[in-house]
Design a protein around this motif. Structure first.
Motif, PDB file in Angstrom:
ATOM      1  N   ILE A  50       7.662  -2.318  -7.483  1.00 27.98           N
ATOM      2  CA  ILE A  50       7.224  -0.792  -7.613  1.00 27.98           C
ATOM      3  C   ILE A  50       8.323  -0.148  -7.273  1.00 27.98           C
ATOM      4  CG2 ILE A  50       5.811   1.061  -6.612  1.00 27.98           C
ATOM      5  CD1 ILE A  50       3.516  -0.811  -6.474  1.00 27.98           C
TER       6      ILE A  50
ATOM      7  N   PHE B 277      -5.449   4.070 -10.420  1.00 26.20           N
ATOM      8  CA  PHE B 277      -5.215   3.217  -9.395  1.00 26.20           C
ATOM      9  C   PHE B 277      -6.372   2.219  -8.956  1.00 26.20           C
ATOM     10  CE2 PHE B 277      -1.300   4.443  -6.558  1.00 26.20           C
ATOM     11  CZ  PHE B 277      -0.598   4.869  -7.663  1.00 26.20           C
TER      12      PHE B 277
ATOM     13  N   LEU C 280       4.097   5.712  -5.433  1.00 23.26           N
ATOM     14  CA  LEU C 280       3.951   5.558  -6.692  1.00 23.26           C
ATOM     15  C   LEU C 280       3.095   6.940  -7.285  1.00 23.26           C
ATOM     16  CD1 LEU C 280       4.408   4.574  -9.561  1.00 23.26           C
ATOM     17  CD2 LEU C 280       2.552   2.847  -8.999  1.00 23.26           C
TER      18      LEU C 280
ATOM     19  N   THR D 169       2.444  -9.131  -1.806  1.00 23.94           N
ATOM     20  CA  THR D 169       2.190  -7.546  -1.959  1.00 23.94           C
ATOM     21  C   THR D 169       3.575  -7.070  -1.362  1.00 23.94           C
ATOM     22  OG1 THR D 169       1.550  -7.485   0.568  1.00 23.94           O
ATOM     23  CG2 THR D 169      -0.256  -7.590  -1.198  1.00 23.94           C
TER      24      THR D 169
ATOM     25  N   THR E  58      -4.905   9.911 -11.854  1.00 25.81           N
ATOM     26  CA  THR E  58      -4.207   8.618 -10.808  1.00 25.81           C
ATOM     27  C   THR E  58      -5.472   8.057 -10.166  1.00 25.81           C
ATOM     28  OG1 THR E  58      -3.793  10.304  -9.186  1.00 25.81           O
ATOM     29  CG2 THR E  58      -2.057   9.332 -10.531  1.00 25.81           C
TER      30      THR E  58
ATOM     31  N   PHE F 186       2.392   1.895  -3.145  1.00 25.28           N
ATOM     32  CA  PHE F 186       1.562   2.727  -4.173  1.00 25.28           C
ATOM     33  C   PHE F 186       1.446   4.071  -3.919  1.00 25.28           C
ATOM     34  CE2 PHE F 186       0.128  -1.459  -5.401  1.00 25.28           C
ATOM     35  CZ  PHE F 186       0.090  -1.494  -6.731  1.00 25.28           C
TER      36      PHE F 186
ATOM     37  N   LEU G   8      -6.818   0.961  -3.402  1.00 23.53           N
ATOM     38  CA  LEU G   8      -5.726   1.809  -3.968  1.00 23.53           C
ATOM     39  C   LEU G   8      -6.295   3.198  -4.438  1.00 23.53           C
ATOM     40  CD1 LEU G   8      -3.814  -0.698  -6.619  1.00 23.53           C
ATOM     41  CD2 LEU G   8      -3.346   0.061  -4.268  1.00 23.53           C
TER      42      LEU G   8
ATOM     43  N   HIS H  51       0.877  -1.234   0.007  1.00 23.56           N
ATOM     44  CA  HIS H  51       0.056   0.146   0.059  1.00 23.56           C
ATOM     45  C   HIS H  51       1.153   1.477   0.196  1.00 23.56           C
ATOM     46  CE1 HIS H  51      -3.906   2.381   0.620  1.00 23.56           C
ATOM     47  NE2 HIS H  51      -3.215   2.859   1.463  1.00 23.56           N
TER      48      HIS H  51
END
Ligand SMILES: Nc1ncnc2c1ncn2[C@@H]1O[C@H](COP(=O)(O)OP(=O)(O)OP(=O)(O)O)[C@@H](O)[C@H]1O
Ligand SMILES: Nc1ncnc2c1ncn2[C@@H]1O[C@H](COP(=O)(O)OP(=O)(O)OP(=O)(O)O)[C@@H](O)[C@H]1O
Ligand SMILES: CC(C)C[C@H](N)C(=O)O
Ligand SMILES: [Mg+2]
Ligand SMILES: [Mg+2]
Lengths: 249, 381, 295, 331, 242
Positions: C110, C75, C48, C103, C71, C45, C201, C42
């Motif tokens: 990522i 996402f 990101l 994950t 986004t 992300f 997300l 998480h």
């Protein structure tokens, strides 16, 4: 009369293991109750899983209202009018009784019926009304079964598959369930009932079907099966007690 | 390199380096890489060392101390490089220097500035820059202490990253100012991964300190300044190690740079002979001016080159001791000026002090090399 | 004894920080409490999303807040895909454990890709209003922090309403608790679980954008966030969005106040102390409830 | 047997000290992931925090050498004992919670220790790191590696032996019951908490031994690397990849991951893509070999053999009853 | 070994599951505990076995106060139980499921091999007696509901508890097999084991039990031999519902 649901020569099993159902067929006409009995592990629950779309058969066909629905998932099967109440416990444990029951009406298009049905199940099972806002997972075993059954009553499917609905219920609740089965039949529903409470179930059923080794062992009018002493001893539990199986080691 | 034994004239001299090309130190690590590459190219263009070409073998240690050791292990033990030079940052220099030491290799390094580096008893290590971290602010301290009593800052706030280098700079200055009776009102240490500086800034702002000293690497300094600006704190003087010399510093803090101070060991405008060549050729190669990190790496190369030329050899084995002995006994002319070392490999010079004035950073201390006058107190940011 | 002004300033900062924590923890609560997935990725992300905000500001010159137009749906879609293609294929019995590792792997990927695309350099959005602030009873409130706080409040309120008031929320919880039974009442469990994950997300997209307004980002930053966020959701009671929000604000406030006497590093330990205290005294969390094991 | 021979002959076959040192790193991983597997494999409690226990072992050893002046290997043993002791309160706190909460606690353990070891600089050296004096100061580096290689091999053998003994014991069966259903195990009379605690302490002890030995070999400690979730997760990756129910699973995993990490580093040396590669490897394992490589290979072989048996009875109820009756007559 | 409770209370929030239950089960007999759904039978088992802690009251077993003991300690004292929503070790074979019930004595006992020859034979014996010997190598999660139920029973019996608490042993078990289970219970009882059986299958209850306790709303409302219970008016009203 044409059968509401029909399984034809079904082969089914789990994973890569050898098949559990080895050419199983059954037909349930509308407005009748077919009772499936058999030893533990004979494949009764597997039959219901196949019939409800939870388990895809390896071969064979499933017909609902004469239409081939083989390979459809449970959602489509429900849309086609087939509903299953699972064996064991399948309430949504961390949701309230209210949420559980109302989710039973998830696919109900006509929301105006909701209130009437809710009132109906609340009346049928007092515990549902009493514990309306309690988490379902905190109820006793039998109470959970009642909630499950109540949940399944929120819609009225054409075919109802029941996997040991009376398990864990006290005598009163058991009677309510069997009464309800009769009511459903009288309303024209096709009921496929799996029960270990075999004598009671066969008394309610029109047709009996004994499953063993994944095949139909014998089937016929329920009353005839009940009367068969040998079947009684093998599958239904007989009054005459067996001589003790003495393990003397 | 294929074995240290052969030093035939057409065999290149392989120089092994491990650098933090990824991870926490990746940005300065890349600067160091450019410096080494510039050194190799410039040297090779002039015919190489001992008539042999220089070949760099660079590994990425991911800013990880375990990896850096494995890398030098590989370079020395498996790749059999002829020479090794150091990685970036004190944290990686200390473990890698031990490998070099235990294989008896000369170890000149561009970025082990903290005093810890010189307390390990290494005999083969040399830091190729003018001064160690604690001495970076020496000129500033001298300047402040010479001010008349009514102008001297009375209170100072310190905020330093928990890192040997960053703390070394801030505390070097702190020790000197405290000794002269200048009060410390805030003394904050933050871990390297801190990104939220608002609480530290709140403390500093509420202390209303006359002067602010930040022991920073880069981004932490930027973040601290922005957080202070958000709280509208206006010190008379603000000094940061690392950050302000970075090309992106000004825009990172919204161009409110006026008066910010920083120590530096290098200036592209420095008058040293080799520096002119370096700046010019570096610009040609990379299209920009070299920074401190590039210069330090280049300096490292210069020191090694001087030793190799003097000793007349470059391979593993006995040659390395000759190189070490030579560096211990001699002074080397570099792009940061003449360098010499004590027995622990510590350089003997001092850093200059730069200050942002009118949108660019200028040397203001010490007097002899200054490009502009010292601006004090600094204007609001 | 710190001055009154510093205390007040710290309380303001703590509340603003807590709001951001609440938003960042909301998604975790969703996966963890409701879907039984430990979503280590998480915070990756989040980073990101922060990078995308930074990138759109840096390269396209648009305000980072506008990047959410892209986004958030992006996402959401990524979440649906992730759930459908990966998480739904894990065996239910080992879902919780395997999801940790899966994950974790996603987080590494990522991080690696971010490092590849943007290098390990620390980045920070340079906004015109980046250091703007206004006074409030002697304390100062930075505009960017207030925007982030506002985003958090709006996103959390929307999420709460969605989960409590719509059948989607019910269907999602039912799906996770008994998949077969949910399918049997006609829920499209695949779709619902996917949407649930997408929603989580999407909060990461909003949170990441809020984060990017006033902080430095770098690819491995997510490791720094995962600990406090995990602590928050445990203290708040796994699965309870309001619980997580309350815990987040409280811990943010405590962290901010503790920094005055203890300094930054030690103040961070408050998260873990609160975590251990929770587990010792109220394993179900201090704010939300969770079903105890039944026999 | 074969394996032991291969391990023992490695130092003489290793072409250079670097390969030998890489071998040590792999062995260290093997010991660590085998140690992890005491908890992860038997009880199913996934700890991402074992890196912290290794770090404690390392720091403990180093501090005992530098501050208390103990001889290196005495310090190692004492440190491991201390960590094992410390594991009791840690276990008491952490093992109370199950599943995902335990994972979070284990992550928290790493992070809190990182903060403590970073902040408590006067004792631990803080981020300046801590230098561990060499146990054999006279030894040249290649010799140093050789000695430590054998030490790690011995430690691995010991860890494997203990794992094997537990695996086939009733204690082990009790632990596996905990993994499957803790309450049920408890109801059957298994003192689940004591069992978990014991095995956690054993695991912590071995982890600390490995960490301490590593510290003696490596020589430099830095809190950021000693207390890192990444290390902890590599251990999980290795154990999982090899197969947690398998004696040699973690070892196989350490070999594969150790070599893979080196390979990725070589391939993507200058970019962070090695993280991507590691992530993909982990993801592939989780998706396609959730039971690990060794079991996957095993089942592949089995599939060439006979197909899986059905659990359904092959005799009808009637035949069964006949059979029973006959048996009764015999008795 | 007599099992007694005195005034045990347990409330979950507003729901009073046990409301001062004072019960005495006869040693060496087959006792039954019946009552409507939600009358507190399972909660009673949970309190007795220590799985949940009673709010107040006292539980004694064989003269020993076990009110605050840990579940495993109670199990080791000789009280074995099954669960209503049957619980087995899903990823263990039937054999291991049963072997897991063997309690190692002491530390060194714990290090003894789990697959001790004699014990494996004994485990196989139990599986055979419950009609699931063909599943010996099958993982429990791959079994049908009834098979799991039987497996759980086998596991508990393997532990040789002096007192066996069974929560709905008949639920989902084929009636033909049920007769054999009834016989088995009687045999084990003859060996000296005490049983307490929660069950809704009245035929089974009436045919095998010596003594019946009837619960309603968390407390006993009647007790006595089957003949008496069958005709007790309170029982008929509260439970049998005729
Ligand atoms: N998930 C599964 N995976 C593998 N095998 C299974 C699975 N579920 C059931 N089986 C096997 O399939 C066979 C039939 O199971 P099924 O559940 O249909 O039996 P059943 O007739 O419903 O029995 P019961 O009366 O005990 O409920 C059994 O032998 C069982 O071991
Ligand atoms: N953990 C719990 N939290 C809240 N209420 C509970 C909990 N456990 C049991 N109850 C409630 O206590 C009452 C007694 O439950 P219990 O399970 O003991 O009933 P039971 O007699 O076993 O019923 P059944 O015949 O249906 O199994 C029920 O009303 C139940 O809802
Ligand atoms: C001056 C710098 C190149 C020193 C470096 N930042 C260090 O950590 O030591
Ligand atoms: Mg079944
Ligand atoms: Mg019950």
């Amino acid at each position: 009369m044409a059968s509401e649901i029909e399984l034809v020569d079904v082969q089914a099993g789990y994973g890569r293991a050898a098949p559990v159902l080895r050419g199983f067929s059954v037909a349930v006409p509308a407005g009748s109750v077919v009772c499936l009995v058999g030893p533990n592990g004979a494949g009764k629950s597997t039959v219901l899983k196949v019939a409800s779309g939870l388990l895809k058969p390896r071969s064979g066909r499933i017909l609902v209202g004469g239409e081939d629905v083989t390979g459809l998932g449970p959602q489509k099967m429900l849309a086609a009018g087939v509903a299953l109440v699972l064996q064991g416990h399948s309430v949504f444990r961390e949701m309230t009784v209210a949420e559980n029951v109302l989710l039973g009406a998830y696919t109900l298009k006509d929301k105006s019926k909701l209130a009437a049905r809710t009132a109906f199940v609340k009346e049928l099972f007092p515990v549902v009304a009493e514990r309306w806002n309690a988490l379902a997972g905190l109820l006793s075993g039998g109470q959970q079964k009642q909630v499950e059954f109540a949940r399944s009553l929120m819609v009225d499917p054409k075919v109802v598959l029941l996997d040991e609905p009376s398990m864990g219920l006290d005598p009163k609740a058991t009677s309510i369930i069997f009464d309800q089965v009769v009511r459903m039949r009288d309303a024209g529903t096709a009921v496929l009932l799996v029960e270990q409470n075999a004598r009671r179930a066969l008394e309610t059923a029109d047709t009996g079907c004994v499953l063993d080794l994944g095949r139909v062992h014998i089937s016929g009018p329920a009353a005839e099966l009940l009367a068969d002493p040998q079947l009684g001893e093998l599958y239904l539990g007989g009054r005459p007690a067996e001589p003790p199986v003495a393990p003397k080691h | 390199g294929d074995g240290g034994g052969s030093d035939s004239a057409d065999d290149p001299i392989v120089v092994g380096i491990s650098l933090p090309l990824t991870g926490d130190f990746s940005e300065p690590g890349k600067g160091v890489q450019e410096g080494y590459e510039a050194w190799a190219k410039i040297t090779n263009d002039k015919g190489g060392l001992l008539g042999r070409q220089i070949e760099l073998k660079i590994l990425d240690d991911q800013s990880n101390a375990d990896r850096v050791v494995a890398d030098y292990e590989q370079l020395i033990g498996s790749d059999k490089v002829d020479l090794v030079v150091g990685p970036f940052s004190t944290r990686l220099v200390v473990p890698s220097a031990r490998v070099a030491e235990e294989y008896g290799m000369l170890f000149v390094e561009p970025a082990g500035a903290a005093k810890e580096v010189f307390e390990q008893g290494f005999k083969n290590l040399f830091y190729a820059a003018p001064a160690v971290a604690n001495d970076h602010y020496n000129h500033l301290a001298d300047y402040l202490l010479a001010l008349p009593a009514d102008q001297k800052p009375k209170t100072v706030a310190y905020a330093a990253m928990d890192d040997p280098f960053a703390q070394g700079t801030a505390y070097g200055l702190k020790a000197k100012l405290e000794a002269a009776g200048i009060r410390t009102v805030v003394d904050e240490v933050y871990p390297p991964n801190t990104t939220d500086f608002s609480s530290i800034a709140a403390k500093i702002a509420s202390s209303k300190a006359d002067m602010l000293v930040g022991g920073s690497q880069y981004q932490d300094g930027v973040n601290l300044i922005v957080a202070l600006q958000q709280l509208n704190y206006q010190p008379k003087l603000a000094a940061f190690s690392g950050a302000p010399t970075n090309p992106e510093f000004a825009s990172a803090i919204g161009n409110k740079t006026e008066g910010v101070l920083s120590p530096t060991g290098y200036s592209p405008d420095a008058p040293y002979e080799s520096n002119k060549e370096f700046v010019e050729k570096f610009k040609a190669q990379f299209g920009k001016e070299p920074e401190e990190d590039q210069a330090n790496a280049y300096t490292t190369g210069q020191v090694v080159a001087a030793a190799v030329t003097a000793a007349g050899c470059a391979e593993q084995g006995d040659c390395q001791q000759k190189l070490v002995d030579w560096v211990h006994g001699n002074k080397v002319e570099t792009v940061v000026g003449p360098l010499s070392w004590d027995a622990a490999g510590k350089p003997q010079g001092a850093h200059m002090i730069q200050q942002w004035q009118g949108g660019s950073i200028k040397i203001v201390l010490p007097e002899p090399v200054k490009e502009a006058g010292f601006l004090y107190p600094k204007p609001a940011w | 004894m710190p001055s009154g002004g510093l205390l007040f300033q710290s309380i303001i900062l703590g509340l603003l920080l807590g709001g951001l924590y609440a938003l960042l923890a909301a998604g975790l609560t969703l996966y963890f409490g409701i879907m039984r997935v430990v979503m280590i990725a998480h915070s990756a992300f989040l980073i990101l999303a922060a990078y995308l905000a930074w990138w759109s500001h840096e390269r396209l010159g648009v305000d980072p807040l506008l990047s959410m137009i892209v986004t958030v749906p992006l996402f959401f879609g990524a979440g649906v895909l992730l759930q459908r293609m990966l998480l739904s294929r894990l065996r239910p019995i080992t879902l919780t454990m395997m999801s940790v590792l899966l994950t974790f792997a996603i987080a590494l990927i990522i991080e690696g890709l971010l490092g590849y695309a943007f290098t390990g350099t620390q980045r920070r959005i340079q906004l015109g209003y980046g250091s703007a602030s206004f006074g409030l009873f002697g304390a100062r409130i930075a505009v960017v922090k207030l925007i982030a706080f506002g985003l958090a409040v709006v996103a959390l309120a929307a999420l709460y309403l969605l989960m409590k008031k719509t059948t989607f929320g019910w269907a999602l919880r039912a799906t996770i608790q008994h998949r077969d039974a949910a399918r049997l009442v006609g829920i499209d469990t695949e779709k619902v679980a996917g949407y649930g994950f997408g929603l989580g997300l999407a909060t990461a997209a909003i949170g990441g954008t809020a984060l990017s307004l006033d902080t430095t980002i770098y690819p491995s930053l997510h490791w720094h966030w995962i600990g406090p966020l995990m602590a928050i959701i445990v203290v708040g009671g796994l699965g309870s969005v309001p619980g997580a929000a309350a815990a987040a604000v409280l811990l943010g406030l405590m962290q901010s106040l503790l920094q005055i006497p203890m300094g930054t590093t030690w103040a961070q330990t408050i998260f873990y102390l609160a975590l251990f205290a929770t587990l010792a005294f109220r394993p179900q969390g201090f704010f939300g409830g969770r079903l105890a094991q039944r026999f | 047997m074969l394996l032991a021979a291969a391990v023992l002959s490695f130092p003489s076959l290793a072409p250079n000290p670097y390969i030998l040192s890489a071998g040590i790193v792999v062995l260290n991983y093997a010991v660590l992931s085998t140690s992890w597997n005491f908890v992860g494999g038997f009880t199913g409690y996934i700890s991402l925090g074992h890196g912290a226990l290794a770090g404690l072992g390392g720091y403990g050893t180093a501090l005992l050498v530098t501050k208390a002046g103990l001889p290196s290997f005495v310090a190692l043993a004492v440190a491991a004992l201390l960590v094992a002791l410390l594991a009791v309160p840690i276990g008491l706190a952490a093992l109370r919670v199950r599943g995902a909460s335990f994972v979070i606690v284990s992550i928290a353990l790493v992070l809190i220790l990182l903060l403590v070891f970073q902040s408590w600089a006067s004792f631990t050296g803080g981020s300046r790191g801590l230098v561990v004096p060499r146990p054999f100061p006279g030894l040249l580096r290649p010799e140093h590696h050789r000695v430590f290689f054998y030490l790690f091999a011995a430690l691995l053998a010991l860890a494997l032996l203990v794992w094997w003994v537990i695996d086939r014991s009733r204690f082990g069966l009790g632990l596996k019951a905990v993994r499957e259903d803790e309450d049920k195990a408890e109801a059957l009379g298994t003192p689940t908490f004591a069992y978990k605690l014991i095995v956690f302490v054993i695991s912590a002890g071995f982890t600390a031994l490995a960490g301490g030995l590593y510290a003696l070999w490596f020589g430099d400690l830095d809190p950021v690397f000693q207390f890192s979730i990444l290390t902890g997760s590599y251990l999980v990756l290795m154990a999982l990849l090899g197969g947690v129910r398998n004696l040699f699973g973690p070892l196989a995993g350490a070999l594969i991951v150790g070599v893979a990490l080196e390979y990725f580093k070589g391939q993507f040396g200058n970019t962070p893509l090695h993280l991507v590669a590691t992530g993909l490897l982990l993801g592939l394992v989780v998706m396609f070999m959730p039971d690990g490589v060794l079991p996957a290979i095993g089942s592949l072989f089995r599939r060439f053999g006979k197909s899986e048996q059905s659990s359904i009875r092959e005799v009808t109820a009637a035949e069964l009853q006949e059979e029973r009756k006959r048996e009764e007559v015999k008795q | 070994m007599s099992l007694e409770t005195k005034d045990v209370r347990k409330a979950f929030g507003g729901v009073v599951a046990l409301d001062g239950a004072t019960v005495k089960f006869r040693e060496g007999q087959v006792n039954a505990l019946i009552g409507p759904n939600g009358s507190g039978k399972t909660t009673f088992f949970n309190c007795v076995t220590g799985m949940i802690r009673a709010d107040s009251g006292q539980i004694t077993y064989a003269g020993q106060d076990i009110t605050r003991k840990a579940p495993h300690a109670i199990a080791r004292a000789g009280v074995g139980r099954t669960f209503q929503l049957c619980r087995v070790f899903p990823r263990m074979s039937a054999l291991d499921n049963v072997l897991a019930a063997v309690r190692p004595g002491g530390l060194l006992g714990g290090l003894r091999g789990a697959r001790h020859r004699a014990e494996v034979d004994r485990a196989r014996g139990w599986l055979t007696r419950l009609g699931i010997e063909h599943l010996i190598d099958v993982e429990a999660r791959n079994m049908s509901w009834g098979q799991q139920k039987l497996l759980e029973l086998a596991g508990v019996l393997m532990g040789e508890p002096a007192t066996v608490l069974l929560d709905e042993p008949a639920g989902g078990v084929n009636p033909a097999l049920l007769d054999r289970i009834g016989t088995l219970v009687r045999e084990l009882n003859a060996e000296g084991r005490t049983f307490v059986i929660v069950e809704h299958n009245m035929d089974l209850v009436m045919s095998i039990s010596d003594h019946i306790v009837v619960f309603d709303r968390g407390r006993p409302i009647a007790e006595g031999p089957p003949s008496l219970i069958r005709t007790d008016e309170r029982v008929l009203g509260a439970y049998l519902g005729v």
